[in-house]
Design a protein around this motif. Structure first.
Motif, PDB file in Angstrom:
ATOM      1  N   ARG A 158      -6.037  -3.192   3.996  1.00 22.51           N
ATOM      2  CA  ARG A 158      -4.785  -3.498   4.693  1.00 22.51           C
ATOM      3  C   ARG A 158      -4.450  -2.299   5.572  1.00 22.51           C
ATOM      4  N   TYR A 181      -1.482  -0.746   8.245  1.00 18.04           N
ATOM      5  CA  TYR A 181      -0.074  -0.877   8.620  1.00 18.04           C
ATOM      6  C   TYR A 181       0.292   0.232   9.604  1.00 18.04           C
ATOM      7  N   ASP A 191       1.031  -4.704  -0.689  1.00 17.11           N
ATOM      8  CA  ASP A 191       1.740  -5.288   0.453  1.00 17.11           C
ATOM      9  C   ASP A 191       3.179  -5.652   0.074  1.00 17.11           C
ATOM     10  N   ARG A 249       2.225  -4.962  10.174  1.00 17.42           N
ATOM     11  CA  ARG A 249       0.927  -5.188   9.535  1.00 17.42           C
ATOM     12  C   ARG A 249      -0.115  -5.363  10.635  1.00 17.42           C
TER      13      ARG A 249
END
Length: 410
Positions: A219, A221, A305, A320
């Motif tokens: 992920r 960000y 998240d 994101r």
């Protein structure tokens, strides 16, 4: 057995020659490489590789993202077994990252010829375009566009730092090699990527081979904290709204969240910072920074998240940027790779990749898996990147056995 004959025909000296020759295209500083995707150096390397393929009697195709496919025919025209990686590098890259996987495939083709082996299925060596993403974004462009051709329309509009679009670079590549026939995505029996580990695990364990079970999910960000720029000498502390302090105060809570969720498997990086106005005598009015969090368990990624916003100031802006689920490689292909490692007579261990590779996308298209060899001190994307020649040879031997075994499957 054809797999064993091919394994024994692998030449360490010839493999080293391929690697050294490829390194003449785009040499960088301190013995490293600077051969970025679809650059003149990349095109020269591709021309050399195409010529070597034709000397072997192989057929070479190209697709819309300039991926190269080098085919050695099988006894029957069945979906092929593919191997390969990429030959583009970071601006200050080494000579092995990606390059080893392609040159290993070239060496397997030569070993097949030397052993007088013709497999049931064709075997193809693939050069995927722009895996590094150092010239054009995103990385793994060629393999992702191969698996999902609809991505290419958007990719063609992306620009490098000089304003050259991917589309223009691809068109120039097609004009450079007008004799190459075009081919779209085809059914594939299996894909195997051989790569240096780019980490320290195998070296620390003193194990020469790794069978890669999968790739961590990720992920990405961006966090934006907004304060108020003001004079560093005249603004009292109680009246300050320092965006940099706001941002740095979030790091502890974010790290604690990642630690609680992932423990020893935590992979958290605060990688890119922008401070405005970034002046020595002015309080920061705006700060953005990036977060890279990786894990093999999708539930952990989802929990991170869900918990991230609570670690930030109420007025912080969270964007994101990118997400990719963990990749789990095909069990049947892994079984073959384990047998291939056993056939070398050397020890191996299962390992998970923390870095992205083209196999991540190929796993969406066909049964796929990877092999790793050690990286000295875990160094990669660096001219100091190095793997012992005997370990490079072991990886190709395991690859050769595995490719033949897969290509003999009906």
């Amino acid at each position: 057995m054809n797999a064993e004959k091919t394994l024994r025909a692998v030449s360490a000296a010839r493999l080293q020659y391929w690697l050294e020759t490829l390194a003449t295209f785009g040499p960088g500083t301190h013995g490293g490489m600077n051969r970025q995707a679809l650059s003149e150096e990349d095109l020269q390397a591709r021309a050399w590789l195409i010529d070597e393929a034709k000397k072997l009697g192989c057929t070479v195709w190209i697709d819309g993202c300039a991926n190269l496919f080098i085919r050695r025919d099988g006894r029957e025209d069945l979906p092929p077994v593919m191997t390969g990686s990429h030959i583009d590098t970071q601006p200050t890259g080494g000579t092995l990252d990606g390059c080893y996987g392609v040159m290993a495939g070239l060496e397997v083709l030569h070993a097949l010829t030397d052993a007088n082996v013709q497999t049931l299925r064709p075997i193809e060596v693939v050069v995927w375009t722009n895996e590094e993403g150092s010239r054009f974004s995103p990385g793994a462009m060629g393999s992702s566009a191969y698996v999902d051709p609809s991505r290419l329309t958007e990719y063609r509009t992306h620009q490098d730092a000089a304003g050259i679009t991917v589309g223009a670079a691809l068109d120039a590549h097609a004009q450079r090699f007008p004799e190459l026939p075009h081919r779209d995505k085809i059914a594939t029996h299996a894909f195997v990527e051989l790569h240096i580990e780019q980490g320290p695990v195998l070296e620390q364990a003193d194990i020469p081979l790794g069978v890669v079970s999968g790739i961590q999910g990720v992920r990405w960000y961006q966090v934006r904290c907004t304060g108020a720029s003001a004079h560093a000498g005249t603004t009292p502390t109680p009246m300050r709204r320092d965006a940099l302090l706001m941002a740095t105060n979030t790091l502890g809570p974010i790290d604690a969240l990642a630690d609680r969720l992932a423990g020893d498997d935590k992979r958290l990086t605060f990688g890119r910072w922008n401070v405005h106005p970034n002046a020595i005598n002015t309080i920061a009015g705006e700060v953005t920074f990036s977060i890279d969090f990786r894990h093999a368990d999708p539930a952990v990624l989802d929990a991170f998240d869900a918990g991230l916003s609570a670690c930030l100031p109420a007025d912080a802006e969270l964007t994101r940027l990118f997400t990719h689920a963990p990749t789990v490689f095909d069990r049947q292909v892994l079984d073959v790779l384990e047998q291939g490692c056993n056939a070398t007579g050397l020890p191996w261990q299962p390992i998970r990749s923390g870095a992205f590779h083209d196999a991540m996308y190929l796993a969406e298209h066909c049964p796929s898996a990877m092999l790793f060899v050690p990286s000295r001190d875990g160094i990669s994307h660096n001219p100091l990147e190095f793997t012992e020649p005997a370990q490079l040879e072991a990886g190709v031997r395991a690859l050769a056995w595995s490719l033949v075994a897969l290509a003999e499957q009906p």
